[in-house]
Scaffold this motif. Structure first.
Motif, short mmCIF file in Angstrom:
data_model
loop_
_atom_site.label_atom_id
_atom_site.label_comp_id
_atom_site.label_asym_id
_atom_site.label_seq_id
_atom_site.Cartn_x
_atom_site.Cartn_y
_atom_site.Cartn_z
N TRP A 88 -29.70 -19.38 -10.27
CA TRP A 88 -29.67 -18.49 -11.43
C TRP A 88 -29.62 -17.02 -11.07
CZ3 TRP A 88 -33.60 -15.00 -11.83
CH2 TRP A 88 -34.75 -15.28 -11.10
N LYS A 89 -30.29 -16.60 -10.01
CA LYS A 89 -30.36 -15.16 -9.72
C LYS A 89 -29.03 -14.61 -9.21
CE LYS A 89 -31.93 -14.94 -4.89
NZ LYS A 89 -32.92 -14.36 -3.98
N LEU A 90 -28.09 -15.48 -8.86
CA LEU A 90 -26.79 -15.03 -8.37
C LEU A 90 -25.76 -14.89 -9.49
CD1 LEU A 90 -26.35 -17.09 -5.08
CD2 LEU A 90 -27.10 -14.74 -5.33
N TYR A 91 -26.07 -15.36 -10.67
CA TYR A 91 -25.08 -15.38 -11.74
C TYR A 91 -24.78 -13.96 -12.23
CZ TYR A 91 -25.91 -20.44 -12.08
OH TYR A 91 -26.03 -21.77 -11.83
N THR A 92 -23.59 -13.47 -11.93
CA THR A 92 -23.12 -12.18 -12.41
C THR A 92 -21.69 -12.38 -12.89
OG1 THR A 92 -22.30 -11.54 -10.22
CG2 THR A 92 -24.58 -10.93 -10.76
N SER A 93 -21.08 -11.31 -13.35
CA SER A 93 -19.72 -11.41 -13.88
C SER A 93 -18.71 -11.82 -12.81
CB SER A 93 -19.30 -10.08 -14.50
OG SER A 93 -19.35 -9.04 -13.53
N ASP A 94 -19.04 -11.55 -11.53
CA ASP A 94 -18.09 -11.90 -10.47
C ASP A 94 -18.60 -13.01 -9.56
OD1 ASP A 94 -20.11 -10.47 -9.28
OD2 ASP A 94 -18.81 -9.13 -8.14
N THR A 95 -19.55 -13.82 -10.05
CA THR A 95 -20.09 -14.90 -9.24
C THR A 95 -19.01 -15.87 -8.79
OG1 THR A 95 -22.30 -14.82 -10.22
CG2 THR A 95 -21.63 -16.91 -9.26
N LEU A 96 -18.12 -16.26 -9.69
CA LEU A 96 -17.07 -17.22 -9.34
C LEU A 96 -16.18 -16.67 -8.23
CD1 LEU A 96 -15.54 -19.84 -9.73
CD2 LEU A 96 -14.30 -18.77 -11.63
N GLU A 97 -15.80 -15.39 -8.34
CA GLU A 97 -14.95 -14.78 -7.33
C GLU A 97 -15.63 -14.75 -5.97
OE1 GLU A 97 -15.45 -13.60 -10.32
OE2 GLU A 97 -13.45 -13.59 -11.23
N LYS A 98 -16.95 -14.48 -5.97
CA LYS A 98 -17.69 -14.43 -4.71
C LYS A 98 -17.74 -15.80 -4.04
CE LYS A 98 -20.75 -10.58 -5.90
NZ LYS A 98 -22.13 -10.19 -6.23
N ILE A 99 -18.00 -16.83 -4.82
CA ILE A 99 -18.08 -18.17 -4.25
C ILE A 99 -16.72 -18.62 -3.72
CG2 ILE A 99 -18.64 -20.59 -4.71
CD1 ILE A 99 -20.54 -19.57 -6.91
N CYS A 100 -15.66 -18.31 -4.48
CA CYS A 100 -14.32 -18.67 -4.01
C CYS A 100 -13.97 -17.91 -2.75
CB CYS A 100 -13.30 -18.41 -5.11
SG CYS A 100 -13.39 -19.60 -6.47
N ARG A 101 -14.43 -16.67 -2.62
CA ARG A 101 -14.21 -15.91 -1.39
C ARG A 101 -14.95 -16.58 -0.22
NH1 ARG A 101 -12.21 -10.83 -0.13
NH2 ARG A 101 -10.78 -11.54 -1.76
N ASP A 102 -16.16 -17.06 -0.48
CA ASP A 102 -16.92 -17.76 0.55
C ASP A 102 -16.16 -19.00 1.02
OD1 ASP A 102 -18.98 -18.38 2.29
OD2 ASP A 102 -20.43 -18.88 0.74
N ILE A 103 -15.63 -19.76 0.09
CA ILE A 103 -14.88 -20.97 0.44
C ILE A 103 -13.61 -20.61 1.21
CG2 ILE A 103 -13.65 -22.99 -0.45
CD1 ILE A 103 -15.48 -22.91 -2.90
N ALA A 104 -12.88 -19.63 0.71
CA ALA A 104 -11.60 -19.26 1.33
C ALA A 104 -11.79 -18.80 2.77
CB ALA A 104 -10.92 -18.17 0.50
N VAL A 105 -12.73 -17.87 3.00
CA VAL A 105 -12.93 -17.35 4.35
C VAL A 105 -13.53 -18.44 5.25
CG1 VAL A 105 -14.06 -15.59 5.75
CG2 VAL A 105 -13.20 -15.01 3.48
N SER A 106 -14.45 -19.23 4.72
CA SER A 106 -15.02 -20.33 5.51
C SER A 106 -13.93 -21.28 5.99
CB SER A 106 -16.06 -21.11 4.69
OG SER A 106 -17.19 -20.32 4.42
N SER A 107 -12.96 -21.54 5.13
CA SER A 107 -11.87 -22.45 5.51
C SER A 107 -11.01 -21.84 6.61
CB SER A 107 -11.00 -22.77 4.29
OG SER A 107 -10.18 -21.68 3.92
N MET A 108 -10.90 -20.51 6.63
CA MET A 108 -10.08 -19.83 7.63
C MET A 108 -10.73 -19.83 9.01
SD MET A 108 -9.05 -16.60 5.19
CE MET A 108 -8.41 -15.56 6.49
N VAL A 109 -12.06 -19.85 9.06
CA VAL A 109 -12.76 -19.71 10.36
C VAL A 109 -13.42 -21.00 10.82
CG1 VAL A 109 -13.18 -17.26 9.93
CG2 VAL A 109 -14.91 -18.93 9.25
N SER A 110 -13.28 -22.08 10.07
CA SER A 110 -14.02 -23.30 10.37
C SER A 110 -13.70 -23.92 11.72
CB SER A 110 -13.81 -24.35 9.26
OG SER A 110 -14.71 -24.12 8.20
N GLY A 111 -12.55 -23.56 12.29
CA GLY A 111 -12.21 -24.11 13.60
C GLY A 111 -12.92 -23.42 14.75
#
Length: 355
Positions: A88-111
């Protein structure tokens, strides 16, 4: 008859809701991938909401790793995993964008072995959920446990491996990636003791051919002690933004446990001048620099680490070298190095033998 009709209707409604969320979240996620790497990344496995709920026993408290935070332990496909879910404490207007950024960058460096490996994600919740390899986050708020019993060699090794990870972010892609949140809560150790960097919600990319990007200076986020002064006051993000944070991380790995303050964009009632003054007062790096200047270095070093020294004189030289490197990173001594230079220097210090 009505009971079964209602039950079927409810199941269909839930299925439609999950499909809608999958499509909406997937759209934002794909937009991020296109921006960062033209849609090219490691394959990302999609898990269903039912798989996530079963793996975490419906996000039960017993699987919640850190109170008030968003990581859960789970079993998925017969392997232990870390499941990252926003709270709950992370919910802001750009929460979705932040999480998608986490997924996107994580996928780029996972190797890369020094990043927490992303196994997949689930887009069927209101906010996407990440599934990562299992590793333990380094404990940084408990003075008598974890990192506070480590010897100097272990601390230098962890710092070196995180420096390698940050160097990779800065140099491996067509757009320089700036982590923006290098601090202990985003560092993990696997069962072999390998350090892994995570947490890319605040990650910023610098356009090709440019050396900086400017963001809204009024939306400063992160842990106050780890924020570069130039970034805080002007919103200018460069490689030095990460180098500064890494320097503070080095200092926290060697010195006594220090309290840090979260800095969020919600502090609109505080003037920029007051904010700048608070940054200067609270910086760990300023305190470390002051002690070094006064020749009182060993008053601030972690006593647990000092107790474990085998060859005191040799180890003290290594500690001093790491501290001086950290002060270069934070701009207190000489020019600010690139992260690849920091990684090379830590390798050199790690290999020092008794003279």
């Amino acid at each position: 008859m009505n009971f079964w009709r209602k039950k079927t209707t409810k199941k269909n409604s839930e299925a439609n809701q999950r499909l809608r969320l999958f499509q909406e979240n997937g759209k934002v996620f794909l937009e991020d991938l296109v921006e960062l790497c033209n849609g090219q990344s490691n394959p990302i496995k999609a898990y269903s909401a039912n798989q996530i709920l079963e793996a975490t026993d419906n996000f039960s408290e017993r699987n919640h790793l850190v109170r008030f935070e968003f990581m859960y332990r789970g079993m998925l496909e017969n392997r232990p995993v870390l499941i990252k879910r926003p709270v709950w404490k992370l919910y802001t207007s750009d929460t979705l964008e932040k999480i998608c950024r986490d997924i996107a960058v994580s996928s780029m460096v996972s190797g890369h072995k020094n990043f927490l490996k992303l196994l997949g994600c689930c887009l069927e919740f209101e906010y996407p959920v990440l599934v990562c390899e299992y590793a333990e986050r380094i404990p940084y708020k408990t003075p008598n446990l974890g990192m506070f019993s480590w010897g100097l060699g272990t601390r230098i090794k962890i710092a070196k491996e995180i420096a390698i990870a940050v160097s990779y972010l800065h140099t491996a892609f067509s757009r320089t990636m700036i982590h923006m949140d290098i601090q202990p809560s985003n560092i993990f150790l696997d069962s072999n003791g390998t350090a892994k960097l995570s947490g890319f919600c605040l990650c910023v990319s610098i356009p090709e051919g440019e050396t900086f990007v400017k963001v809204d200076a009024e939306r400063v986020e992160g842990v106050l002690d780890y924020l570069e002064y130039k970034y805080v006051t002007s919103g200018v993000v460069t490689e030095d933004t990460d180098v500064f944070s890494f320097g503070v991380l080095l200092q926290n790995l060697l010195t006594r446990n220090c309290e840090v303050v979260d800095c969020c964009s919600d502090n609109d009632d505080e003037s920029l001048f007051e904010y700048e003054q608070n940054v200067m007062k609270l910086r760990i790096s300023d305190r470390v620099s002051k002690f070094v200047e006064e020749g009182r270095v060993f008053e601030i070093l972690d006593p647990k680490m000092l107790e474990s020294l085998v060859d005191e004189e040799h180890e003290r030289q290594r500690m001093e070298a790491v501290l001086m490197l950290s002060l270069r990173c934070t701009g207190h001594r000489g020019h600010v190095p690139k992260m690849i230079e920091v990684a090379k220097e830590l390798r050199r210090i790690e290999k020092w033998t008794q003279r």
